[in-house]
Motif scaffolding. Sequence first.
Motif: not given
Length: 467
Positions: A233-242
């Motif tokens: 599963e492609p890594m989703p774009l999340v906040a830098k903190r996550a």
Amino acid sequence: MKFTTSLAILLLSGNMSYASSLAVYQDNTFYTFTPKNNFLGFSKGLKARCGGSTLPMEITTSCPSDDRLCQVMTDLKNVEQKLQAVQHNSKFLKQLASLPQPTTVDATFLIESAKELGNAQARLLEEEKGLRQEAEMKESAFDKQAPSRHAIKSVKRCDQELDLTLPYGYVSFSTAYEADIEDEKEVEVTQYLSITNRSGIDIEADSAMFYYRDAHQTVYPTHFYPWVVRKYEPMPLVAKRAKGKREQMDMLMMAEQRAAPSVSYEDAREYKIDKLVLPSTGVPLEIKVVRWKAPLSCEIRAYPYTNTQAFHVCSFEPKYQIEHNQWKVNSSQELINEKAQGEYREGRYDIYTKVEEDINIVRKPIVNKERETGIFGGTVRKKDGYRISITNKSDKVKTLTLIERIPTSTTEEITSKLLSINSKKKVDYNILKEGQIEIKLTLAPHEMKKIEVLFELSYDKDLKVKY
């Protein structure tokens, strides 16, 4: 399979309990004995236990007069006291010479006094010089036998078995090998154990064991964990903190896997000596371990592509594991090499015994004008090679093996092949794996042979190669 070799001078019954024992590892030495008094020796860094309890130790100014190292130290102190006395006498003479002279001078008396004073000072200086040299030699001799010049004793006497732990290096051992290859058809191998004690404690052990392993070994716990396959599963774009938190979890998983490295453990080589007397002299005690014979094959070999010096190598199948690769090689009573090197190779053991001084080898590449390069379609075919000249300078026939090579390729884009091996006389050779060429030669006295090796490289014309 554990390899244990007995070096017993007197074989004792297995049911007999030993009064004293010694166990020497690569990192520590353990000595168990029943002490006669609370004096231990001239050492430091010791750990002592009596009846399972820690036994404190302290430095002492006295030592038993019947102790060997105590006698050596007493002799050293006596020389140092004599040196100090001579130095004081010399200082007193200098002060005497500097006293004010009388107003009425008797020239004859003054001259005689000066002569006697000068002679006395010269004798004292010479005596001081000799005593200083003697003291330095005795100090050096003592320091080779013990790590400390201070005597050490236990605070109270141990009436039970005393367990001493000695630091690394105080008692050490190594193995040495000697090979006799008188007729080059059979080798007689002798293995020796060399033991050195410089702990400052004279050791006497009813049973002594020597281990080629550490007493303290760390083996990390290792447990099974599954090898999981997951749907990508492609890594989703999340906040830098996550993202940072996910990276931290991944790092923790990787660290957990690395915490249990694979550990390789080999059966230790062990040696046993009964009734060992090992004074702390710093001088190696050498004891024969085992002697055995094996069929032997020897040849002269050379690798001209890396070294044009020919050498003798002898090969055999060991009856026991070889633990040290430096050898002393003899042929009957003649010393061949005091520091020959050896190695395990293809199930056998090779000893590189000596350089062959009577064989001269010259290797030169074929000059550029003799190289031929052609382009056929889009492929370059490049011919290259080298010439070898081998000369037997002696009055005897010499048989040798040359190990040569041509380039070998690890990609389908480049191919390499041997074109020819040329000589005026027929040459016996074999093509082995990875471009290795094995050439067998027999040279008559003072004969020279020239060998030309040609090979061809094929590759795309747009490709650059190096070799």
